[in-house]
Design an enzyme around this catalytic site. Structure first.
Site, PDB file in Angstrom:
ATOM      1  CD  GLU A 131      -2.865   1.233   2.335  1.00  0.00           C
ATOM      2  OE1 GLU A 131      -3.879   1.959   2.235  1.00  0.00           O
ATOM      3  OE2 GLU A 131      -2.608   0.578   3.358  1.00  0.00           O
ATOM      4  CB  ALA A 142      -3.108   7.114   8.362  1.00  0.00           C
ATOM      5  CG  HIS A 197      -4.146   6.072   0.028  1.00  0.00           C
ATOM      6  ND1 HIS A 197      -4.466   6.807   1.151  1.00  0.00           N
ATOM      7  CD2 HIS A 197      -4.033   4.784   0.432  1.00  0.00           C
ATOM      8  CE1 HIS A 197      -4.519   5.993   2.201  1.00  0.00           C
ATOM      9  NE2 HIS A 197      -4.279   4.757   1.780  1.00  0.00           N
ATOM     10  CG  HIS A 252     -15.806   3.563  14.112  1.00  0.00           C
ATOM     11  ND1 HIS A 252     -16.576   4.279  15.002  1.00  0.00           N
ATOM     12  CD2 HIS A 252     -15.449   2.418  14.761  1.00  0.00           C
ATOM     13  CE1 HIS A 252     -16.675   3.614  16.146  1.00  0.00           C
ATOM     14  NE2 HIS A 252     -16.006   2.485  16.021  1.00  0.00           N
ATOM     15  CG  ASP A 276      -6.865  -0.166   6.745  1.00  0.00           C
ATOM     16  OD1 ASP A 276      -5.645  -0.437   6.719  1.00  0.00           O
ATOM     17  OD2 ASP A 276      -7.302   0.978   6.535  1.00  0.00           O
ATOM     18  CB  ALA A 310      -4.859   6.565  11.606  1.00  0.00           C
ATOM     19  N   GLY A 311      -6.419   3.757   9.798  1.00  0.00           N
ATOM     20  CA  GLY A 311      -6.583   2.314   9.913  1.00  0.00           C
ATOM     21  C   GLY A 311      -7.695   2.001  10.898  1.00  0.00           C
TER      22      GLY A 311
END
Length: 388
Positions: A131, A142, A197, A252, A276, A310-311
């Site tokens: 990634e 992140a 991304h 989330h 993730d 962030a993950g």
């Protein structure tokens, strides 16, 4: 010949739940289901007492867990992550890197290649998901901005020379410099190329699909969103039947309505649940490192200091629970985005992803609340709390 008989289980097959069924494993392979006509005194017999027996989960996107991260680059980190993932029912996964220097990525690749050849490795690490670093800085999420760079075939070749077929998947932004050449090159090497991304336009992303992109990394997150006059990355991924999509179903990253919408719009075999997960998974709230960036965990939610997600700290058994609660899917269908669907994307569905005679005995036992009680990898019991 090593032999295990799992009896009195609710077996989740590809098309039904076999109530009170039996399953026989010999030398790591599923050899009989339901009507077991022969076994000898050497066969280990385990009564599952009505618990669910399912294909092991396959996680194509996980950075770490239990305080460890792929980028720590040490045997202990790989082993700790593998054991933790097994304890949550994951029998196959891709260690996922973060945007880093080429030197660091090569170090991770070399060490993992050596680890995978060790006889004492658990057997659930399939390879690497790269990634970054070939992503769009405007959608870095992140990822560490200082190491983001243009797509580079020479760099990719260095990684391939170390890992070979263990480099399974690469996330990149199709619109960045060099991507139009690297995508078809990776595709021809048998690597799954995923759009992520990315700040690309609809047309730029569609051109990426034509070059060989076949999936989308954590759909909606870290990419240009959907607008009714500018469909962007999300619109292209939803509209194109060639593309599988990763979903982080932790309540989330995605609103439940979005999860239901994606499932209505996409072919179901193109839906893939991922964790993730980052190093804080299975750990208490607090501050943790993610690729050189400080990440704060509060109530199990990972965020950078600026507030970005962030993950995650998600385990796939609870991703399955969330999916079923959100959508009302039955277990037979609900489990496929964690098993058969990722197996198909990776081209391993002939041996993994479902309970079928002749396939690897990668199995998970869980209760009605999705708590994992036993995990079996290639016929070997690697996690067992049935009697606790």
């Amino acid at each position: 010949m090593d032999s295990i008989l799992l009896k009195n289980a609710n077996i989740i097959s590809e098309d039904q739940i076999i109530r009170g069924g039996n399953l026989k494993i010999e030398d790591g392979i599923i050899t009989q289901i339901d009507d077991i006509d022969n076994f000898d005194s050497s066969t280990q017999i385990i009564d599952l007492k009505g618990l669910y027996l399912a294909p092991g989960f396959i996680d194509i996107h996980t950075h770490g867990a239990a305080g460890k991260d792929t980028m720590d680059c040490d045997y202990n980190a790989f082993e700790v992550i593998a054991k933790y993932k097994a304890s949550k029912g994951t029998t196959s996964f891709l260690l996922t890197t973060l945007t880093a220097t080429q030197e660091r990525i090569l170090d991770v690749a070399k060490l993992l290649n050596r680890y995978l050849h060790r006889e004492d490795s658990l057997g659930n690490i399939l390879g690497i998901h790269l990634e970054g670093p070939y992503i769009n800085i405007d959608r870095k999420g992140a990822q560490n901005a200082k190491n983001i760079r243009a797509a580079n075939i020479d760099e990719l070749d260095e990684i391939i020379n170390i890992l070979g077929e263990k480099l399974k998947l690469i996330t990149l932004a199709p619109e960045i410099d060099g991507a139009s050449k690297l995508i078809p090159y990776a595709y021809k090497q048998g690597i799954v190329v995923s759009a992520g991304h990315s700040n690309g336009s609809y047309d730029e992303i569609k051109r990426g699909f034509d070059c060989g992109v076949r999936s989308a990394t954590h759909l909606f997150n870290g990419m240009r969103g959907l607008h009714h006059r500018k469909p962007g990355v999300v619109g292209a991924c939803l509209e194109d039947d060639r593309i599988a999509v990763e979903l982080i179903v932790d309540n989330h990253h995605l609103h439940p309505a979005i999860v239901k919408l994606v499932i209505k719009m996409k072919s179901f075999e193109k839906i893939i649940l991922v964790s993730d997960s980052m190093r804080a998974t299975g750990m208490p709230d607090g501050s943790y490192d993610l690729g050189g960036l400080e990440t704060v965990i509060e109530d199990g939610v990972a965020r950078l200091s600026a507030g970005n997600l962030a993950g995650s700290t998600l385990d796939l058994n609870y991703a399955l629970k969330n999916l079923i609660e959100i959508t009302g899917l039955n277990l037979v269908e609900g489990i496929k985005p964690l098993t058969l669907n990722p197996a198909k994307l990776l081209g391993i569905a002939d041996s993994k992803g479902s309970i079928s005679i002749g396939k690897d005995a990668d199995l998970v036992v869980f209760d009605q609340d999705f708590n994992v009680l036993m995990t079996i990898i290639a016929g070997r019991i690697v996690y067992n709390i049935l009697d606790k």
